[in-house]
Design a protein around this motif. Structure first.
Motif, PDB file in Angstrom:
ATOM      1  N   VAL A 143      -5.619  -2.754 -10.434  1.00 52.67           N
ATOM      2  CA  VAL A 143      -4.788  -3.217  -9.316  1.00 52.67           C
ATOM      3  C   VAL A 143      -3.641  -2.250  -9.054  1.00 52.67           C
ATOM      4  N   SER A 144      -2.965  -1.819 -10.113  1.00 48.09           N
ATOM      5  CA  SER A 144      -1.837  -0.905  -9.950  1.00 48.09           C
ATOM      6  C   SER A 144      -2.280   0.391  -9.283  1.00 48.09           C
ATOM      7  N   ALA A 145      -3.402   0.938  -9.735  1.00 52.74           N
ATOM      8  CA  ALA A 145      -3.906   2.181  -9.142  1.00 52.74           C
ATOM      9  C   ALA A 145      -4.248   1.986  -7.671  1.00 52.74           C
ATOM     10  N   PHE A 146      -4.909   0.871  -7.357  1.00 51.57           N
ATOM     11  CA  PHE A 146      -5.289   0.587  -5.970  1.00 51.57           C
ATOM     12  C   PHE A 146      -4.061   0.453  -5.077  1.00 51.57           C
ATOM     13  N   LEU A 147      -3.069  -0.314  -5.518  1.00 50.42           N
ATOM     14  CA  LEU A 147      -1.889  -0.559  -4.689  1.00 50.42           C
ATOM     15  C   LEU A 147      -1.055   0.700  -4.490  1.00 50.42           C
ATOM     16  N   LEU A 148      -0.916   1.521  -5.519  1.00 54.21           N
ATOM     17  CA  LEU A 148      -0.158   2.754  -5.372  1.00 54.21           C
ATOM     18  C   LEU A 148      -0.858   3.713  -4.397  1.00 54.21           C
ATOM     19  N   ALA A 149      -2.175   3.753  -4.450  1.00 56.59           N
ATOM     20  CA  ALA A 149      -2.912   4.568  -3.481  1.00 56.59           C
ATOM     21  C   ALA A 149      -2.760   3.994  -2.072  1.00 56.59           C
ATOM     22  N   ALA A 150      -2.795   2.664  -1.950  1.00 61.10           N
ATOM     23  CA  ALA A 150      -2.632   2.028  -0.638  1.00 61.10           C
ATOM     24  C   ALA A 150      -1.240   2.292  -0.063  1.00 61.10           C
ATOM     25  N   ILE A 151      -0.219   2.215  -0.892  1.00 60.25           N
ATOM     26  CA  ILE A 151       1.144   2.498  -0.436  1.00 60.25           C
ATOM     27  C   ILE A 151       1.251   3.930   0.074  1.00 60.25           C
ATOM     28  N   SER A 152       0.640   4.862  -0.641  1.00 58.94           N
ATOM     29  CA  SER A 152       0.697   6.268  -0.244  1.00 58.94           C
ATOM     30  C   SER A 152      -0.003   6.488   1.096  1.00 58.94           C
ATOM     31  N   LEU A 153      -1.177   5.869   1.260  1.00 59.87           N
ATOM     32  CA  LEU A 153      -1.872   5.985   2.546  1.00 59.87           C
ATOM     33  C   LEU A 153      -1.087   5.317   3.663  1.00 59.87           C
ATOM     34  N   ASP A 154      -0.430   4.230   3.358  1.00 61.16           N
ATOM     35  CA  ASP A 154       0.407   3.537   4.337  1.00 61.16           C
ATOM     36  C   ASP A 154       1.533   4.447   4.823  1.00 61.16           C
ATOM     37  N   ARG A 155       2.187   5.137   3.891  1.00 60.75           N
ATOM     38  CA  ARG A 155       3.242   6.087   4.266  1.00 60.75           C
ATOM     39  C   ARG A 155       2.678   7.209   5.137  1.00 60.75           C
ATOM     40  N   LEU A 156       1.480   7.688   4.778  1.00 60.54           N
ATOM     41  CA  LEU A 156       0.866   8.781   5.527  1.00 60.54           C
ATOM     42  C   LEU A 156       0.533   8.354   6.955  1.00 60.54           C
ATOM     43  N   LEU A 157       0.002   7.148   7.114  1.00 57.81           N
ATOM     44  CA  LEU A 157      -0.334   6.661   8.453  1.00 57.81           C
ATOM     45  C   LEU A 157       0.903   6.519   9.327  1.00 57.81           C
ATOM     46  N   LEU A 158       2.006   6.137   8.739  1.00 48.76           N
ATOM     47  CA  LEU A 158       3.237   6.023   9.511  1.00 48.76           C
ATOM     48  C   LEU A 158       3.672   7.371  10.086  1.00 48.76           C
ATOM     49  N   VAL A 159       3.349   8.435   9.371  1.00 50.66           N
ATOM     50  CA  VAL A 159       3.714   9.770   9.837  1.00 50.66           C
ATOM     51  C   VAL A 159       2.688  10.327  10.808  1.00 50.66           C
TER      52      VAL A 159
END
Length: 380
Positions: free
Chosen positions: A120-136
């Motif tokens: 779960v931790s690995a999945f969520l940290l990857a999701a957060i990173s992709l979320d930041r990337l999409l915002l940019v």
């Protein structure tokens, strides 16, 4: 001379590595050292449970308005809370001279939650990173599609994915008695569908598959996604010459700290799991793994204890906000200040009626006191 095949006729089949572990007697008779380890582990166990329970209470019940960032944090905290609930079991294992005296059901529970938290931790940290990337990279798409409801759905997908990946580790877990009467809560890869003829191959395949899959799915691939996302973000910001005020600086600082803690806490564990595949063929590696794997697992257990500390101290003006209210600590952390304009258009301010792509309203303070006006002016 009794061979291993003759021994298997008198009892259950064991993989060669597990057979070595059953016969090996590690010297854990230093009472003073064990007592210190138990005390330290007990203190961290208690702190981890209290910290994550407090964060769940604040983010889950005290915030009147949610952002996507708060959903990421809440789900990380819930996963960490489950992991810290099993820490007292591990403390008791140390107290019992490295013998699992809590029975088979709790062995399965402890194992399942440990690996579940890892995925779960690995999945969520990857999701957060992709979320930041999409915002940019896709601000218009983020403005139209990024929402709290979608974040919840993605988190539910991550929990389901983690549960599916945890199944093999739960199925092949068992309590095995050693030659010195101590008990192991460990992988028993010969537990199902194994025979004397296929024993070695079954053990090698199953151990290799689980060790490599968890390294790839719960560490390497998420780390590639995380690193790639932030490299892309850095390049994008440099090209646009708009480094400031793209995100809440506190949230970016928190994410960076949590990712660093994840790597430092989990990397040793995965390294020793890879080494363990060769341990049955090399005595030196076997001894190294016997000592190093429990220590690295302890470091992995520290990850859910460290995360709440990183959440709190990533908040700007921590000392001022903690005096106002507990909710105020997280107000500046999970708000998402992404007040940037589309390429070619002027930048907008917080006072403007236009809300920038991907931006979300700041979370209100929970205390009934006044909000510090200077906090909003800093954009944090």
């Amino acid at each position: 001379m009794e061979t291993s095949q003759n021994r298997t006729l008198k009892g259950p089949l064991y993989c060669p590595l597990l057979e070595q572990m059953r016969e090996d007697n590690l010297n854990n008779n230093n009472t003073q050292v064990n007592l210190v380890v138990v005390c330290i582990h007990g203190i961290f166990s208690s702190l981890g449970i209290l910290e994550n329970a407090l964060i769940i209470w604040v983010l889950g019940f005290r915030l009147r308005q949610r952002t996507v960032a708060s959903i990421w944090m809440l789900n990380l905290a819930m996963s960490d809370f489950l992991a810290t609930l099993t820490l007292p079991l591990f403390t008791f294992y140390f107290y019992s001279s490295h013998s699992w005296e809590l029975g088979y059901p709790l062995c399965i529970v402890q194992t399942s939650i440990f690996f579940f938290n890892m995925f779960v931790s690995a999945f969520l940290l990857a999701a957060i990173s992709l979320d930041r990337l999409l915002l940019v990279s896709k601000p218009v798409w983020s403005k139209n599609h990024r929402s709290v409801a979608r974040a919840w759905k993605l988190c539910a997908l991550g929990w389901g994915w983690a549960a599916l990946n945890t199944l093999p580790y739960s199925i092949f877990r068992s309590v095995i008695e050693k030659a010195d009467s101590r008990k192991l809560c460990y992988h028993h890869f010969a537990l199902y569908l194994s025979s004397e003829d296929s024993l070695e191959m079954d053990c090698n395949v199953r151990q290799g598959a689980t060790a490599i899959s968890k390294f790839l799915l719960a560490f390497f691939f998420p780390l590639v996604v995380i690193a790639g996302s932030y490299i892309k973000i850095a390049l994008s910001l440099r090209n646009r010459h708009r480094r400031r005020n793209l995100f809440s600086q506190s949230f970016t600082k928190m994410v960076t700290s949590v990712i660093a803690a994840f790597v430092l806490c989990w990397a040793p564990y995965h390294i020793f799991c890879i080494l363990e595949m060769a341990a049955q063929y090399n005595k030196k590696i076997f001894k190294l793994v016997q000592v190093g794997l429990p220590v690295s697992a302890t470091f992995a257990f520290l990850n859910p204890v460290l995360n709440p500390v990183l959440y709190v101290f990533s908040c700007p003006h921590f000392c001022v906000r903690i005096r106002q209210s507990l909710g105020a600590v997280f107000d500046g952390l999970v708000e998402e200040d992404v007040s940037f304009a589309l390429p070619g258009s002027p930048k907008t301010s917080k006072s403007s009626s236009y809300q920038s792509p991907g931006a979300e309203l700041p979370l209100p303070l929970l205390s009934k006191g006044r909000r510090d006006s200077q906090t909003d002016q800093t954009g944090q």
